[in-house]
Design a protein around this motif. Sequence first.
Motif, PDB file in Angstrom:
ATOM      1  N   LEU A 103      -3.338   0.425  -9.357  1.00 25.12           N
ATOM      2  CA  LEU A 103      -2.733   1.008  -8.151  1.00 25.12           C
ATOM      3  C   LEU A 103      -2.961   0.194  -6.894  1.00 25.12           C
ATOM      4  CD1 LEU A 103      -3.694   4.760  -8.727  1.00 25.12           C
ATOM      5  CD2 LEU A 103      -1.613   3.540  -9.424  1.00 25.12           C
ATOM      6  N   GLY A 104      -3.705  -0.891  -6.997  1.00 22.67           N
ATOM      7  CA  GLY A 104      -4.082  -1.670  -5.823  1.00 22.67           C
ATOM      8  C   GLY A 104      -2.921  -2.165  -4.982  1.00 22.67           C
ATOM      9  N   MET A 105      -1.828  -2.524  -5.590  1.00 23.53           N
ATOM     10  CA  MET A 105      -0.690  -3.081  -4.844  1.00 23.53           C
ATOM     11  C   MET A 105       0.398  -2.051  -4.549  1.00 23.53           C
ATOM     12  SD  MET A 105      -1.696  -6.104  -4.282  1.00 23.53           S
ATOM     13  CE  MET A 105      -0.238  -6.958  -3.722  1.00 23.53           C
ATOM     14  N   THR A 106       0.146  -0.788  -4.830  1.00 22.26           N
ATOM     15  CA  THR A 106       1.165   0.240  -4.606  1.00 22.26           C
ATOM     16  C   THR A 106       1.111   0.845  -3.214  1.00 22.26           C
ATOM     17  OG1 THR A 106      -0.258   2.031  -5.373  1.00 22.26           O
ATOM     18  CG2 THR A 106       1.115   0.907  -7.051  1.00 22.26           C
ATOM     19  N   GLY A 107       0.001   0.671  -2.510  1.00 22.42           N
ATOM     20  CA  GLY A 107      -0.190   1.321  -1.217  1.00 22.42           C
ATOM     21  C   GLY A 107      -0.780   2.722  -1.356  1.00 22.42           C
ATOM     22  N   LEU A 108      -0.891   3.218  -2.574  1.00 26.10           N
ATOM     23  CA  LEU A 108      -1.408   4.568  -2.776  1.00 26.10           C
ATOM     24  C   LEU A 108      -2.877   4.703  -2.391  1.00 26.10           C
ATOM     25  CD1 LEU A 108       0.224   5.433  -6.218  1.00 26.10           C
ATOM     26  CD2 LEU A 108       0.760   6.467  -4.000  1.00 26.10           C
ATOM     27  N   MET A 109      -3.637   3.635  -2.496  1.00 26.59           N
ATOM     28  CA  MET A 109      -5.068   3.708  -2.221  1.00 26.59           C
ATOM     29  C   MET A 109      -5.428   3.250  -0.809  1.00 26.59           C
ATOM     30  SD  MET A 109      -6.512   2.502  -5.936  1.00 26.59           S
ATOM     31  CE  MET A 109      -8.180   3.075  -5.691  1.00 26.59           C
ATOM     32  N   CYS A 110      -4.430   2.920  -0.037  1.00 27.82           N
ATOM     33  CA  CYS A 110      -4.634   2.464   1.334  1.00 27.82           C
ATOM     34  C   CYS A 110      -5.182   3.606   2.179  1.00 27.82           C
ATOM     35  CB  CYS A 110      -3.324   1.954   1.920  1.00 27.82           C
ATOM     36  SG  CYS A 110      -3.459   1.374   3.605  1.00 27.82           S
ATOM     37  N   ARG A 111      -6.184   3.335   2.989  1.00 30.17           N
ATOM     38  CA  ARG A 111      -6.801   4.380   3.815  1.00 30.17           C
ATOM     39  C   ARG A 111      -6.013   4.693   5.079  1.00 30.17           C
ATOM     40  NH1 ARG A 111     -12.570   5.157   2.644  1.00 30.17           N
ATOM     41  NH2 ARG A 111     -13.016   3.861   0.839  1.00 30.17           N
ATOM     42  N   SER A 112      -5.012   3.898   5.404  1.00 32.19           N
ATOM     43  CA  SER A 112      -4.264   4.144   6.637  1.00 32.19           C
ATOM     44  C   SER A 112      -3.397   5.401   6.498  1.00 32.19           C
ATOM     45  CB  SER A 112      -3.417   2.939   6.998  1.00 32.19           C
ATOM     46  OG  SER A 112      -2.089   3.092   6.616  1.00 32.19           O
ATOM     47  N   VAL A 113      -3.156   6.056   7.589  1.00 32.74           N
ATOM     48  CA  VAL A 113      -2.402   7.306   7.599  1.00 32.74           C
ATOM     49  C   VAL A 113      -0.931   7.068   7.272  1.00 32.74           C
ATOM     50  CG1 VAL A 113      -1.688   9.263   9.042  1.00 32.74           C
ATOM     51  CG2 VAL A 113      -3.998   8.311   9.253  1.00 32.74           C
ATOM     52  N   ASN A 114      -0.397   5.929   7.639  1.00 34.77           N
ATOM     53  CA  ASN A 114       1.031   5.651   7.485  1.00 34.77           C
ATOM     54  C   ASN A 114       1.380   4.944   6.190  1.00 34.77           C
ATOM     55  OD1 ASN A 114       1.610   6.811   9.954  1.00 34.77           O
ATOM     56  ND2 ASN A 114       1.168   4.897  11.030  1.00 34.77           N
ATOM     57  N   ALA A 115       0.472   4.894   5.250  1.00 37.54           N
ATOM     58  CA  ALA A 115       0.751   4.166   4.009  1.00 37.54           C
ATOM     59  C   ALA A 115       1.779   4.867   3.163  1.00 37.54           C
ATOM     60  CB  ALA A 115      -0.529   3.976   3.206  1.00 37.54           C
TER      61      ALA A 115
END
Length: 115
Positions: A103-115
């Motif tokens: 999932l690293g490149m999906t944006g699903l694990m991104c901590r930013s609110v707008n991901a």
Amino acid sequence: MAYVDYNYYRGVYFGDAVPEADFLRLSRQASAYLDQVTFGRIRGGWEQDSRVKDACCAVMELMHREEQGGEVASASNDGYSETYVTSGRTVAQRMYAAAVQYLGMTGLMCRSVNA
């Protein structure tokens, strides 16, 4: 709700570590873990994505391995001897790494609110 079913695990992911008797429980736990590390984003339409399913399988296998005693490299029965492999990472770190692999490149694990 589990993100993966036993047929996907065995037939597409080619998993064989988790017995069918433990599958539902562990797949639900792995799915809950993925919800946590993705901040609930999977339920926004990603449920059928193969990367989510593969991440669920990887985390589930790691959970099962931990239940079986962790990272055992070898065992002996007669004189009872076990050898453990230590990756130097905690269980939580290994679970996170298993999720990031898919999932690293999906944006699903991104901590930013707008991901």
